[in-house]
Each structure stands twice: as structure tokens, then as C-alpha cells.
Design an enzyme around this catalytic site. Sequence first.
Site, PDB file in Angstrom:
ATOM      1  N   HIS A 265       0.802  -1.219   0.000  1.00  0.00           N
ATOM      2  CA  HIS A 265       0.000   0.000   0.000  1.00  0.00           C
ATOM      3  C   HIS A 265       0.838   1.274   0.000  1.00  0.00           C
ATOM      4  O   HIS A 265       0.313   2.347  -0.332  1.00  0.00           O
ATOM      5  CB  HIS A 265      -0.944   0.024   1.210  1.00  0.00           C
ATOM      6  CG  HIS A 265      -2.173  -0.798   1.009  1.00  0.00           C
ATOM      7  ND1 HIS A 265      -2.191  -2.163   1.210  1.00  0.00           N
ATOM      8  CD2 HIS A 265      -3.429  -0.464   0.614  1.00  0.00           C
ATOM      9  CE1 HIS A 265      -3.405  -2.620   0.952  1.00  0.00           C
ATOM     10  NE2 HIS A 265      -4.171  -1.614   0.580  1.00  0.00           N
ATOM     11  N   GLY A 266       2.077   1.208   0.372  1.00  0.00           N
ATOM     12  CA  GLY A 266       2.873   2.422   0.346  1.00  0.00           C
ATOM     13  C   GLY A 266       4.256   2.215   0.925  1.00  0.00           C
ATOM     14  O   GLY A 266       4.495   1.303   1.720  1.00  0.00           O
TER      15      GLY A 266
END
Length: 454
Positions: free
Chosen positions: A292-293
Amino acid sequence: MLILASLLFYSYGEPIYVLLMLVSCLANWALALALDTRKEDAASAGRKAILTLALVLNLGVLGFFKYAGMFVGTIDSLLGLDLKIGAVALPIGISFYTFQALSYVIDVYRGKISAARDPFVVMLYISFFPQLIAGPIVRYRHIEEQIAQRSFTLNGVACGMRRFVVGLSKKVIVADSLAVVVDGIYGNQSGEVDFYAAWLAAICYALQIYFDFSGYSDMAIGMAAMFGFRFQENFTYPYISRTMQEFWRRWHISLSTWFLEYLYIPLGGNRKGEARTVINKFTVFLLCGLWHGAAWTFVVWGLIHGIFLMLEEIVPLKKLPHWAGHLYTMFVVVASFVVFRADSFTQALQMYANMFGFNTESTVGAGSLAFSYLDPWTLTIFSIALIAMLPVTQVLSPQAKLWKKMGVTNPSSTYMPATVDTRVWSLGLTLVLLAANLLILAAGGYHPFIYFRF
């Protein structure tokens, strides 16, 4: 024409990285073709070497662009070094199209599909613009036949347009309105964030990210339907879940099933004892968080979900009354999104301190920062969001009786256009929503999609 439209669409925001995506398409087409020509010897060292090369190339490119700065910065902090690297711009959607490319090559290796001889087929599959930059993650085997032959009808276009407008409304009207509250409270530097404000921000963000991301998925599914494609659903009302396991069966379905099929099961799943099952689940959710990041806050978010999924294997939470299970699940989901949204661990800890009463300096009362955001518009949007996150459309939809007659118990599991609702009020509402979205966009009240940065 669809490939050309996809390349033009992507080049509008990432003109240089179109070349990177094209290289990814051609490389994965060639590697899959090489695997297919050797399929008679399924377990040969040559096929394993080709698969390994595909994994290294895809994950290597993703790792360089997305995680190089994160890991170098972590090493600098731990060892006191100064190994700074220049800023590397993150190609939009690289996490999504890389996972699509990987699933294609792996499925060819496993013999589930045959490699496409035509490179343009693979190029369309990977670069198809409706879901290129924020999903859902589509498997080649689900749309292989649709790429070759699909029906293009006025009814499909009408249903797709309606689905697109619904998704756009989720994003522009609901998610972006809630974003004003969330950004205002998280960005407050005056120390006025108290118990009420912290919880308001946490709940609003949980609603914001759901309507933001599911809105994009609706738009992608709707636009694909206009071209005759049928994508599977990416969300099926996750906020009605009674356990975290159920939540992940309803939230970002294309990602959770990707990790299940291409990571969890190959690691052994739950077939090699309890200890190995724990390790496998923690590995999956650690990488899910990292996907996700490029920040350790996302990793912690993933591990929180992994911990509660393991807890549910030990504690019989499924036996809780429906209301208790729902409250437990929503508490974990909302609380975990705090570290997901926070810019740093320091900010996350400050929010948690306010939420759970550990910040003795915060004030609680009628002068709370929260009340300054509770204007009539925000309260209206908040109420709409609470209702819209429930499966009310399944009851109110004119297709409900048709689904029941067909024996479909969960019509959201697959996008089924059926017949477009031609009632005047329904068409009128769609046009009103579209006009409202255009007015808001024209006024500049727009926030980028949250998942664009992933």
C-alpha cells in the site's frame, strides 16, 4: 483503439513512464510465451529459471521505483549513514499493473492459461485504462475470452454509464466532503485535537477511504462495461462484516484474493501446522501493508490486521452475537486506519492518545474542534455515507426480484448489468448526480484518489 486510448490516457499524467509500462507489457508477453513453448516439461529447470526472471524483473522494477527511498532512508537512520538517493517519481498505478503482469506469467507457468501469441492482447490486458491506475486487479483468465470476443450493446453502455456516475458521486460528493474534515483535523498544528475530534477524524477517514476507493472501482467497472467487459466486484459492503476474516473477503477483493492465490497458498497456507500458518499469514499481511505504500506505517497497519486475523483463529469470535461481532470488527478497522492515514508514527500515536484518553492535556467539551466541522453539509454527507455503506440497493433495486428468481444470493459478487432501469425518476437522478459532480469539479473542489499513490 483501446490500446491507443489507454496509452494516451496514461501519458496525460505520466508521459515518460508510458515507456516503462510498454516494456513491462512486452517483457511479460515474451517471458510467458517462452514458458508456454516449454510446457511439455512442466517442472524443468528452464521453466523455473524463466519464472524466476519474471519475478525478479517485475518485483525489481516495483521495488526500485516504490521502495528504494524508503529502505535507503531506513538504513541511514539505523546506521547513521548518508546514503541519500535522488528523488524517484513513482509511476502511477505501478503496483496494480505489476501484479496483473505477475498473475499472467504465473498462471501460464502453472498451466492455467495459454500464453497469448499476439503481444497486443497482453498489452491491452495490462494497460486497459479504466482500471490501469487504481484497480481492480484483473486476472487474465477472467477476461481472456472477452478480449477476443465481447458484446457491445446499448444496454451495456447505459448500465456502465450509470455505474460510472455512481462511482464518481461516491468520490466527488461523499469522499471529498469527508476529506475536508479528515485533512483539517490531521493537519491541525495547534494542539486542539481532543477526544471528539480524534474519533471524528478516524471515523470520517474510514468512510472516506471506502467511498474513495470503491468509487474508483465502480467507475472502472462501469467504464469497462461500456466497452463490453465484465469485471468482478472489488468491494461487497465490507462495513457490515462481523469478523476481520469476513472484512477481507469484502474489502479490496482483487488484492486479497491475489495474495491468497499467489503468496499464501504457495507458502503452504494452513497445511503445514499452526506455527507455519501464523508465519504465512503474518508474511502476507506484512507484504500487503507494504504494497500500500513505501512507509513503515503501512506495514504496521498490515500487521495489525494480521494479528487480529490470527486472534480469530484462537478465540471463537464468530460465535459472538451479530451486533457484538460487528462492533468489534468496525473498532479494529477504524482504529487501524489511523496509522494508515497518519503521516508518521508520532502523529499516529498522538491521535491514539487523544482517542483513548491518554492525552491529559487535551480538552473535551462544547468547544471541541470536532464541532467546528459538523456543519449541515457535513452532517448530511455523513448520514448519506452511513446509509450508503449498507446493502440497501440490493433491497431497493428493481433487479432484486430478478436476482432472487435466478437464485443469486449475493448479486454484488459479480457485476451483472441485467437490464437498465428506465424509470424516469431513476434516469433523472443519474443526470442530477452527474450535473452535481461536474459543478463540484468545475469549482475545483477535488482531491486526488487515495490509491493513486499506491
